[in-house]
Design an enzyme around this catalytic site. Structure first.
Site, PDB file in Angstrom:
ATOM      1  N   ASP A 223      -0.244 -13.868   3.908  1.00  0.00           N
ATOM      2  CA  ASP A 223      -1.073 -13.936   2.701  1.00  0.00           C
ATOM      3  C   ASP A 223      -0.329 -13.487   1.447  1.00  0.00           C
ATOM      4  O   ASP A 223      -0.888 -13.490   0.354  1.00  0.00           O
ATOM      5  CB  ASP A 223      -2.364 -13.110   2.876  1.00  0.00           C
ATOM      6  CG  ASP A 223      -2.091 -11.623   3.107  1.00  0.00           C
ATOM      7  OD1 ASP A 223      -0.911 -11.254   3.288  1.00  0.00           O
ATOM      8  OD2 ASP A 223      -3.056 -10.839   3.114  1.00  0.00           O
TER       9      ASP A 223
ATOM     10  N   ASP B  45      -6.308 -12.455  10.347  1.00  0.00           N
ATOM     11  CA  ASP B  45      -6.765 -11.058  10.381  1.00  0.00           C
ATOM     12  C   ASP B  45      -7.825 -10.856   9.301  1.00  0.00           C
ATOM     13  O   ASP B  45      -7.907  -9.795   8.666  1.00  0.00           O
ATOM     14  CB  ASP B  45      -5.597 -10.070  10.207  1.00  0.00           C
ATOM     15  CG  ASP B  45      -5.949  -8.657  10.684  1.00  0.00           C
ATOM     16  OD1 ASP B  45      -7.063  -8.460  11.207  1.00  0.00           O
ATOM     17  OD2 ASP B  45      -5.104  -7.756  10.524  1.00  0.00           O
TER      18      ASP B  45
ATOM     19  N   HIS C 120       0.016  -8.665   2.855  1.00  0.00           N
ATOM     20  CA  HIS C 120       0.474  -7.882   4.015  1.00  0.00           C
ATOM     21  C   HIS C 120       1.990  -7.947   4.165  1.00  0.00           C
ATOM     22  O   HIS C 120       2.614  -7.007   4.644  1.00  0.00           O
ATOM     23  CB  HIS C 120      -0.180  -8.405   5.304  1.00  0.00           C
ATOM     24  CG  HIS C 120      -1.610  -8.003   5.455  1.00  0.00           C
ATOM     25  ND1 HIS C 120      -2.635  -8.608   4.771  1.00  0.00           N
ATOM     26  CD2 HIS C 120      -2.184  -7.032   6.215  1.00  0.00           C
ATOM     27  CE1 HIS C 120      -3.785  -8.035   5.116  1.00  0.00           C
ATOM     28  NE2 HIS C 120      -3.534  -7.076   5.980  1.00  0.00           N
TER      29      HIS C 120
HETATM   30 ZN   LIG Z   1      -7.137  -6.956  12.925  1.00  0.00          ZN
END
Ligand SMILES: [Zn+2]
Length: 424
Positions: free
Chosen positions: A290, A316, A293
């Protein structure tokens, strides 16, 4: 959105992304929910199909598979009803994600019970034959509904992405690498009874995946027991040293969860999990691409070191995905979302608000080729979950799970088991 239902559909004039190359102006025949032919060029394509679609200007990727997703559109997998999970599935389908693994954070036993039972129901609803399932939806909602806008939450007129099973992120992880997880529910492993107490999804096709830290007490025995039970294991939320990681790999754990996040960072005198993961070719990993992260430069580094063959793209994502910036209550605390970045009160990044489609755009922008991206978003996750005989590529015999992207990388059309949803 509307549906095209037919036993056989011929797609023409599409660019088709295969694992090794991209076909130009190609054709694809869907019969009974599966890909029955891929034609190098549309002129070879037979015209005997019940219906035909001209996909000029669109590029077909195999449907994206997200193995790590905590929620979206306000739904959190820890508190979701089966209907809530289907709403997430419908949201994902419109973004080209055709299958996913609801992911659970460490929690009390009764919360795990409730969450897995909802997953079990959602899996049943989303895994019956796609065409049959969507016709069922139409019957439920009645013909008049086709005139209404299809965007209201919980609308039954969208084919949902398949729920494949459950991903336990923890509870057997390191309290020194919590990330956004709550360490009060972390556990050590004492023996098989500790696993018996974790509810499974009672469906013979359900996939069970667990992210664990091999260095916790009993960690290697845990990997062996999970492997024996047919679970897939992934290393994450860890500070394990390379010796311990070698042991974990021999015990059956050869994948790494959100590589580089929630693990000791690389140090030139202490390679840790990151150094170990980068140099071991038998190890695969997944990443949250993204740009938050992992810095884009680090995404490029991982792509060069691991190669597209060993990387899966995950979201996530948390419940705030698909919603606006703001403050949300997730996992018992306030999480703020601003400009695509999540943060809890402790200052940690608390999951993402992307879908795999955003990760696909990111990797294409960074120079990954279309076949590389298709591997990372579809084939590799399918391999990890051991379902690549059934999906993960646009090849004859596989499920007709795919997404058509336009030149601006918008998902214009998604097919789940041959049921085609137009997204615009
Ligand atoms: Zn997670």
């Amino acid at each position: 959105m509307n549906h095209a239902v037919a036993n056989s559909t011929l797609l023409r004039n599409a660019r088709i992304v295969l694992p090794e190359r991209t076909l130009e102006a190609a054709g694809l025949l869907i019969e009974n929910g599966r890909i029955s032919r891929v034609f190098d060029s549309s002129t070879d394509a037979s015209s005997t199909a019940d219906s035909q679609l001209d996909l000029t200007g669109l590029t077909l990727f195999p449907g994206f598979i997200d193995v790590h997703l905590h929620g979206a559109v306000g739904v959190d997998t820890m508190a979701a009803s089966p209907d809530d999970l289907r709403r997430v599935s419908e949201f994902l389908a419109r973004r080209g994600v055709t299958a996913w693994m609801p992911t659970l954070v460490p929690a009390a036993a009764e919360q795990y019970e409730r969450a897995t039972s909802a997953i079990e129901d959602a899996m049943k609803q989303t895994s019956i034959g796609a065409a049959e399932q969507c016709s069922e939806y139409r019957l439920q909602s009645g013909p008049a509904d086709s005139e209404k806008p299809q965007t209201e939450p919980g609308s039954l007129n969208t084919c949902p992405a398949r729920v494949l099973g459950v991903h336990y992120e923890g509870p057997f992880v390191s309290s020194q690498q919590c990330g956004a997880l709550h360490s009060k529910h972390f556990r050590a492993y004492h023996g098989p009874a500790d696993l018996d107490s974790l509810p499974t999804v009672k469906d013979e096709k359900a996939v069970h995946l667990m992210t664990l830290a091999p260095e916790i007490d009993g960690g290697i025995a845990l990997i062996k027991e999970l492997t024996k039970r047919g679970w897939i294991t992934s290393i994450g939320h860890t500070r394990a040293n390379p010796g311990m990681l070698d042991e974990a790999s021999r015990a059956g754990a050869r994948h790494m969860t959100h590589f580089m996040n929630a693990m000791t960072p690389l140090h030139h005198r202490a390679p840790g999990p990151v150094g170990w993961g980068l140099i071991n070719d038998e190890v695969t990993c997944d990443i949250i691409a993204d740009g938050v992260h992992l810095d884009p430069a680090v995404l490029i580094l991982i792509l060069r070191a691991k190669k597209a063959e060993r990387i899966s793209l995950i979201s996530d994502a948390i419940a705030a995905a698909g919603l606006d910036d703001g403050e949300y209550q997730v996992w018992g605390e306030k999480i703020s979302v601003k400009d695509g970045r999540t943060q809890n009160l402790r200052g940690s990044i608390a999951g993402s608000v992307i879908t795999v489609l955003d990760a696909v755009r990111m990797m294409l922008t960074l120079g990954a080729s279309e076949p590389e991206v298709a591997r990372m978003a579809s084939l590799n996750p399918a391999r990890l979950l051991r379902i690549d005989h059934d999906c993960g590529t646009l090849e004859e015999g596989k499920r007709a799970d795919f997404v058509a992207l336009d030149k601006a990388l918008n998902a214009r059309l998604t097919s789940i088991g041959g049921e085609i949803i137009r997204n615009s």
